[in-house]
Design an enzyme around this catalytic site. Structure first.
Site, PDB file in Angstrom:
ATOM      1  N   ALA A 312       0.832  -1.204   0.000  1.00 62.28           N
ATOM      2  CA  ALA A 312       0.000   0.000   0.000  1.00 62.28           C
ATOM      3  C   ALA A 312       0.865   1.251   0.000  1.00 62.28           C
ATOM      4  O   ALA A 312       1.912   1.290   0.657  1.00 62.28           O
ATOM      5  CB  ALA A 312      -0.920   0.000   1.219  1.00 62.28           C
ATOM      6  N   PRO A 313       0.466   2.287  -0.734  1.00 60.73           N
ATOM      7  CA  PRO A 313       1.227   3.544  -0.745  1.00 60.73           C
ATOM      8  C   PRO A 313       1.313   4.126   0.660  1.00 60.73           C
ATOM      9  O   PRO A 313       0.382   4.010   1.451  1.00 60.73           O
ATOM     10  CB  PRO A 313       0.390   4.451  -1.658  1.00 60.73           C
ATOM     11  CG  PRO A 313      -0.439   3.525  -2.481  1.00 60.73           C
ATOM     12  CD  PRO A 313      -0.717   2.346  -1.609  1.00 60.73           C
ATOM     13  N   GLY A 314       2.448   4.761   0.957  1.00 61.54           N
ATOM     14  CA  GLY A 314       2.612   5.376   2.266  1.00 61.54           C
ATOM     15  C   GLY A 314       3.894   4.939   2.938  1.00 61.54           C
ATOM     16  O   GLY A 314       4.608   4.053   2.443  1.00 61.54           O
ATOM     17  N   THR A 315       4.187   5.548   4.050  1.00 60.42           N
ATOM     18  CA  THR A 315       5.389   5.211   4.817  1.00 60.42           C
ATOM     19  C   THR A 315       5.169   3.899   5.553  1.00 60.42           C
ATOM     20  O   THR A 315       4.193   3.764   6.296  1.00 60.42           O
ATOM     21  CB  THR A 315       5.702   6.321   5.843  1.00 60.42           C
ATOM     22  OG1 THR A 315       5.766   7.572   5.171  1.00 60.42           O
ATOM     23  CG2 THR A 315       7.005   6.034   6.569  1.00 60.42           C
ATOM     24  N   PRO A 316       6.037   2.900   5.355  1.00 62.64           N
ATOM     25  CA  PRO A 316       5.852   1.610   6.033  1.00 62.64           C
ATOM     26  C   PRO A 316       5.789   1.778   7.547  1.00 62.64           C
ATOM     27  O   PRO A 316       6.550   2.553   8.130  1.00 62.64           O
ATOM     28  CB  PRO A 316       7.097   0.816   5.615  1.00 62.64           C
ATOM     29  CG  PRO A 316       7.529   1.445   4.330  1.00 62.64           C
ATOM     30  CD  PRO A 316       7.211   2.900   4.476  1.00 62.64           C
ATOM     31  N   MET A 318       5.779   0.324  11.645  1.00 62.59           N
ATOM     32  CA  MET A 318       6.615  -0.561  12.444  1.00 62.59           C
ATOM     33  C   MET A 318       5.843  -1.733  13.012  1.00 62.59           C
ATOM     34  O   MET A 318       6.433  -2.692  13.490  1.00 62.59           O
ATOM     35  CB  MET A 318       7.248   0.222  13.603  1.00 62.59           C
ATOM     36  CG  MET A 318       8.173   1.331  13.161  1.00 62.59           C
ATOM     37  SD  MET A 318       8.935   2.136  14.581  1.00 62.59           S
ATOM     38  CE  MET A 318       9.865   3.450  13.757  1.00 62.59           C
ATOM     39  N   LYS A 333      -4.352  -5.241   6.379  1.00 64.44           N
ATOM     40  CA  LYS A 333      -3.345  -4.954   7.406  1.00 64.44           C
ATOM     41  C   LYS A 333      -3.123  -6.193   8.272  1.00 64.44           C
ATOM     42  O   LYS A 333      -4.065  -6.736   8.837  1.00 64.44           O
ATOM     43  CB  LYS A 333      -3.795  -3.779   8.279  1.00 64.44           C
ATOM     44  CG  LYS A 333      -4.115  -2.513   7.494  1.00 64.44           C
ATOM     45  CD  LYS A 333      -4.727  -1.425   8.365  1.00 64.44           C
ATOM     46  CE  LYS A 333      -3.777  -0.920   9.415  1.00 64.44           C
ATOM     47  NZ  LYS A 333      -4.327   0.285  10.109  1.00 64.44           N
ATOM     48  N   ASP A 368     -13.346   2.550  10.460  1.00 65.43           N
ATOM     49  CA  ASP A 368     -13.798   1.252  10.944  1.00 65.43           C
ATOM     50  C   ASP A 368     -12.887   0.176  10.353  1.00 65.43           C
ATOM     51  O   ASP A 368     -12.358   0.316   9.243  1.00 65.43           O
ATOM     52  CB  ASP A 368     -15.242   1.000  10.520  1.00 65.43           C
ATOM     53  CG  ASP A 368     -15.855  -0.192  11.245  1.00 65.43           C
ATOM     54  OD1 ASP A 368     -15.257  -0.653  12.246  1.00 65.43           O
ATOM     55  OD2 ASP A 368     -16.932  -0.650  10.825  1.00 65.43           O
TER      56      ASP A 368
END
Length: 570
Positions: A312-316, A318, A333, A368
């Site tokens: 998914a796009p975005g900062t990985p 932790m 997720k 949600d």
């Protein structure tokens, strides 16, 4: 045990669940009438656990008969159960309950069409008429305003209105302004109104439509309390976008009584055709049915698409590994096997925090999540690079069996544009709106006792309606559990020059003055934020918010623009 006995036992388990679910839902009108907001919250929270409690009860009763799958027995059981549902008013929910019981009893290798209701078997049966859920009113009989007044009074809110004559006048005025196509004579229209109000937080909502020669105009009317004086109509919503936000994925579930959920959902779908069945079942509190409908939508999409899953796009993050299907508006997720060093907690804590958000008032600012176990994906839709990444990060949560990838546990959320990525390409106007919305999102979350923890921009998304919504819950805690502190001043000029931290910090300590330092190092964003929300940098504001929660002060977060409120016209 005979097939009929098993089928009856499962159906009785469902009947008990539905009866209890409706009983607790029926307490919402009285709690609203008494302005018992704590009770409203408890009703909303408790309903979420009712389903699993009944499934567990039913499973325990069947456990002695489920040591090993008797295929003939369970095929007959399913067929018998299906016959029981032919004219059942909650048939689709009863199918889902059956699936839940079966899947608790047996291994996932039996989760196929033969033994469970993967597809709705009653899809081709005569649908329950939507008329079962609404009542029609005809202004030609009594006139427009008397008819509207009759509609409002038929709900019996058990509390008088402050000035219903005034509110009806404002309502009619708003109708003419917002929906010009409703400019018809009394004998040229009909009102279809759902028979029970939709309750949530501190409001009740009347949902219906105007049917006229020019078409159908959906609407929602918000009803609120005016302190100790009584009720009043607060707003009229006719804009489809605003209506979808009220029924949106970032809000707590409505409490609404219904005998025929499928008819209610079909009526709502006619008003908001862009909403899926899954979204609408979720919105009215049947989140398990929402899961079923979502999975059916997902399977259909897989059959009709051919793109591959990607990160998914975005900062990985932790804590979570997140992937998506570009043609599908959701992200998947999975909790990682190992967390980053800055995350001093484990898997159980993450599970509890996601459940906290699930059962809390999300005030339109927290997405949600749909929680699944043993989700099957076609292995061919994952390239070697992505598979390697998954094995390296969530290896203990995945199994490869033949041409299938099975994820043992995951959360699914609506996909949004991460706020940090959105801002990279935003013009000045859009950036100002987004940063201002970000601050407002923080205020609305803390007003309902939610401290988001990690407030970095990457953990917030921009929805299709340009709303800023939080979606990373691994550090969520109750606001009242935090210790908000003022940043200690340097003791000497030497301390100031060294710029080193010379004070102790406990795990629950928060320093609001540092918000911009860590969240918005970009001077442009910082200037927008400090101008729009300077109080968020003041420790006293956060401490006061804590005190408000502790005193039982329940804030009302309006799910529609302030300009829509009639109060501005009093």
């Amino acid at each position: 045990m005979l097939p009929q006995n098993i089928a009856e036992l499962i159906l009785n388990g469902f009947k008990k669940h539905y009866k209890l679910f409706q009983q607790i839902t029926s307490q919402a009108p009285l709690a609203f009438a008494h302005r018992d907001w704590a009770k409203m919250h408890d009703i909303s929270r408790l309903r979420i656990t009712y389903y699993d409690d009944r499934v567990n009860e039913t499973t325990q009763q069947l456990q002695p008969h489920a040591n090993q799958l008797d295929e003939s027995l369970w095929l007959q059981t399913k067929q018998t159960y299906q016959h029981f549902l032919a004219f059942h008013p909650q048939a689709e929910l009863a199918e889902t309950f059956y699936n839940s019981v079966f899947c608790r009893l047996f291994h996932r290798r039996y989760f196929n069409n033969d033994f469970i209701f993967v597809k709705a078997t009653l899809a081709d049966a005569p649908a329950l008429p939507v008329e079962a859920e609404y009542r029609s009113y005809f202004p030609v009989v009594d006139g427009l305003k008397p008819t509207i007044k009759k509609i409002i009074n038929q709900f019996d809110f058990k509390t008088d209105f402050v000035n219903l004559e005034r509110d009806v006048r404002l309502l009619v005025k708003a109708f003419y302004k917002q929906a010009p196509d409703t400019h018809h004579r009394a004998w040229q229209m009909r009102f279809d109104i759902l028979q029970t109000p939709f309750y949530r937080n501190k409001a009740a909502y009347i949902v219906g439509r105007v049917v006229s020669q020019s078409g159908v105009q959906p609407f929602i009317i918000a009803v609120l309390h005016h302190q100790d004086e009584g009720l009043y109509l607060d707003a009229l919503l006719t804009n489809s976008s605003q209506m979808r936000v009220i029924f949106g994925f970032a809000r707590a579930y409505f409490m609404v009584e219904t005998h025929a959920p499928s008819a209610l959902v079909r009526f709502l779908n006619q008003l908001m055709p862009n909403k899926t069945l899954a979204e609408l079942y979720n919105a009215i509190g049947f989140h398990k049915q929402g899961k079923t409908e979502f999975y059916r939508e997902f399977l259909t999409h897989l059959q009709r698409s051919n793109d591959d899953f990607v990160i998914a796009p975005g900062t990985p993050g932790m804590v979570m590994m997140v992937f998506t299907l570009p043609s599908f508006d959701y992200v998947f997720k999975i909790i990682k096997d190992k967390f980053g060093e800055s995350k001093p907690f484990g898997r159980d804590t993450v599970l509890k925090r996601y459940q906290l958000v699930k059962s809390h008032d999300r005030v339109g600012r927290m997405a949600d999540t749909i929680e699944y176990s043993n989700v099957v994906f076609p292995l061919a839709r994952f390239d070697a690079t992505l598979l390697a990444q998954l094995e390296a990060t969530i290896g203990s949560s995945m199994i490869i069996e033949g041409d299938l990838l099975i994820i043992k546990h995951m959360y699914i959320e609506r996909r949004m544009t991460p706020l940090n990525l959105y801002l990279e390409n935003a013009n000045e106007e859009d950036a100002t709106v987004a940063i201002t919305e970000y601050g407002q999102a923080l205020k609305e979350m803390i007003a309902v006792n939610i401290f988001p923890g990690d407030m970095l921009l990457k953990n917030f998304g921009v929805s299709k309606h340009k709303r800023i919504i939080f979606y990373d819950y691994d550090e969520v805690q109750y606001l009242t559990d935090m210790n908000f502190r003022a940043l200690p001043k340097a003791k000497s000029y030497d301390d100031y020059l060294t710029n080193e931290q010379s004070y102790s910090v406990a795990p629950q300590d928060v320093f609001p003055e540092q918000l911009c330092t860590f969240v918005m190092p970009n001077p442009r964003y910082k200037a927008i934020f400090t101008q729009a929300h300077p109080e968020l940098l003041d420790v006293i504001f956060w401490q006061q918010a804590q005190q408000n929660v502790k005193k039982g002060i329940v804030s009302h977060i309006y799910p529609y623009p302030a300009a829509q409120r009639f109060i501005h016209q009093w």
